[in-house]
Design an enzyme around this catalytic site. Structure first.
Site, PDB file in Angstrom:
ATOM      1  N   GLU A   1       5.673 -28.737 -16.027  1.00 24.53           N
ATOM      2  CA  GLU A   1       6.557 -27.799 -16.697  1.00 24.53           C
ATOM      3  C   GLU A   1       7.526 -28.018 -17.698  1.00 24.53           C
ATOM      4  OE1 GLU A   1       8.457 -25.784 -13.106  1.00 24.53           O
ATOM      5  OE2 GLU A   1       6.580 -25.228 -12.496  1.00 24.53           O
TER       6      GLU A   1
ATOM      7  N   GLU B   1      -2.013 -24.877  -8.173  1.00 19.39           N
ATOM      8  CA  GLU B   1      -1.183 -23.934  -7.252  1.00 19.39           C
ATOM      9  C   GLU B   1      -1.477 -22.823  -7.015  1.00 19.39           C
ATOM     10  OE1 GLU B   1       2.916 -24.688  -8.569  1.00 19.39           O
ATOM     11  OE2 GLU B   1       2.367 -26.733  -9.110  1.00 19.39           O
TER      12      GLU B   1
HETATM   13  C1  GLA Z   1       6.328 -25.018  -9.108  1.00 20.18           C
HETATM   14  C2  GLA Z   1       6.150 -26.267  -8.823  1.00 20.18           C
HETATM   15  C3  GLA Z   1       5.862 -26.325  -7.365  1.00 20.18           C
HETATM   16  C4  GLA Z   1       6.375 -25.500  -6.459  1.00 20.18           C
HETATM   17  C5  GLA Z   1       6.351 -24.124  -6.978  1.00 20.18           C
HETATM   18  C6  GLA Z   1       7.109 -23.251  -6.160  1.00 20.18           C
HETATM   19  O1  GLA Z   1       5.206 -24.272  -9.499  1.00 20.18           O
HETATM   20  O2  GLA Z   1       5.008 -27.203  -9.391  1.00 20.18           O
HETATM   21  O3  GLA Z   1       6.001 -27.618  -6.866  1.00 20.18           O
HETATM   22  O4  GLA Z   1       7.710 -25.769  -6.383  1.00 20.18           O
HETATM   23  O5  GLA Z   1       6.780 -24.127  -8.431  1.00 20.18           O
HETATM   24  O6  GLA Z   1       6.812 -23.267  -4.899  1.00 20.18           O
END
Ligand code: GLA
Length: 332
Positions: A133, A240
């Site tokens: 990120e 994710e």
């Molecule tokens: C981001 C992070 C994850 C997690 C999510 C929320 O996407 O990469 O590790 O913390 O936020 O749970």
């Protein structure tokens, strides 16, 4: 006894099927995880603040439990994550007097962290989210502001990949981000990764976090993002995935259960998404959900405090939801 087909078998020729886990869910969801999934990611336990809360005082207990779980069940494991602006600790950026450290000190600290952590899990972790990120969401600005950027300048990104490669030359190294299908952010991620590759940085894949909902992003935007990233010749992973029942702006808090209509929309959406992902199986090597079943999701409190959400293919009792049935029917 489960009678449904296992997700990992349904997609055996396409990609791995993963779940984010923690020390609680490897107990409460063990049977579900072992049956349907062949990959795991630590939800929080391998982030900087979890592993090195104080300088040189590592705490590996929780992470080790997850690694042992993967071994016991013959699962692959992704590492998450080495450099991130969140869940890092204050000490990393400061000297003994609380003043910001210089660039060389910060890079030295992250290199040492990476050697210790990536080195420790060399035999168990095949891929790492190396940098998480760093792209800014809005406007023309490329990189988000962070202590990393303030102290080390944009260099920290390339250096971190090099350190990870040095610590485990066999690990696949990913750049990971959210809003990855949004056209503006997509182009910035593409530009960043392309320039890293042109500099010869060891980077092997892009992680699409895929925190999606019933309405966004559109299938067209997802497709375009996949094609654009894949055009760099890298492998892609959804890292994710979850499918929130609510638009990001939706603040409603009145539901104790999902409505029939929501479950139906979610089924249609998951079916369409997995059909699309399968079209790109040559580029996509793994699809990891950010959890496994609706009894536990980070979305229960985010972004609306106290609101329950139901983003997965399995319900709170770990039974298949309409979305699961629809995927099986569509793929068989
Ligand atoms: C981001 C992070 C994850 C997690 C999510 C929320 O996407 O990469 O590790 O913390 O936020 O749970």
């Amino acid at each position: 006894m489960r009678t449904e087909a296992a997700l990992k078998d349904i997609f055996a020729d396409d990609f791995r099927i993963g779940a984010a886990v923690n020390p609680l869910t490897i107990r409460t969801q063990e049977e579900l995880l072992a049956y349907h999934f062949n990959s795991i990611t630590a939800e929080n336990e391998m982030k900087f603040a979890s592993l090195q809360p104080e300088e040189e005082a590592y705490s590996f207990d929780a992470a080790d439990q997850l690694v042992a779980f993967a071994r016991r069940h013959g699962m692959a494991m992704r590492g998450h994550t080495l450099v991130w602006h969140n869940q890092s600790t204050g000490w990393l950026f400061e000297d003994r007097h609380g003043n910001p450290v210089d660039k060389a000190t910060l890079l030295g600290r992250i290199r040492s962290h990476i050697q210790t952590v990536v080195g420790r899990y060399k035999d168990d972790i095949y891929a790492w989210d190396v940098v998480n990120e760093v792209i800014a969401d809005e406007g023309d600005r490329m990189l988000r502001s962070s202590k990393w950027l303030d102290i080390a300048g944009p260099d920290f990104i390339a250096r971190t990949f090099e350190y990870a490669h040095e610590a485990d030359p066999n690990a696949l190294l990913f750049y990971n981000d959210y809003n990855e299908s949004n056209p503006g952010k997509r182009d910035k991620i593409y530009t960043l990764v392309k320039s890293l590759l042109e500099q010869g940085v060891p980077l092997h894949g892009i992680g699409l976090q895929a925190h999606w909902n019933l309405f966004d992003p559109s299938l067209d935007d997802i497709r375009t993002a996949i094609e654009k990233y894949a055009s760099l010749g890298l492998q892609l992973q959804l890292t994710e995935l979850d499918m929130s029942m609510f638009r990001f702006e939706d603040k409603r808090t009145d539901l104790a259960e999902p409505t029939e209509e929501m479950l139906e929309l979610q089924a249609e959406r998951y079916e369409a998404v997995f059909k699309l992902l399968r079209e790109y199986r040559e580029s996509i090597s793994s699809v990891t959900f950010w959890g496994a079943a609706d009894d536990y999701t980070w979305l229960d409190d985010f972004p609306v405090r106290g609101r329950k959400n139901w983003p997965f293919l399995f319900d709170g009792q770990h039974h298949p939801k309409p979305a699961f049935d629809r995927i099986v029917k569509a793929i068989k």
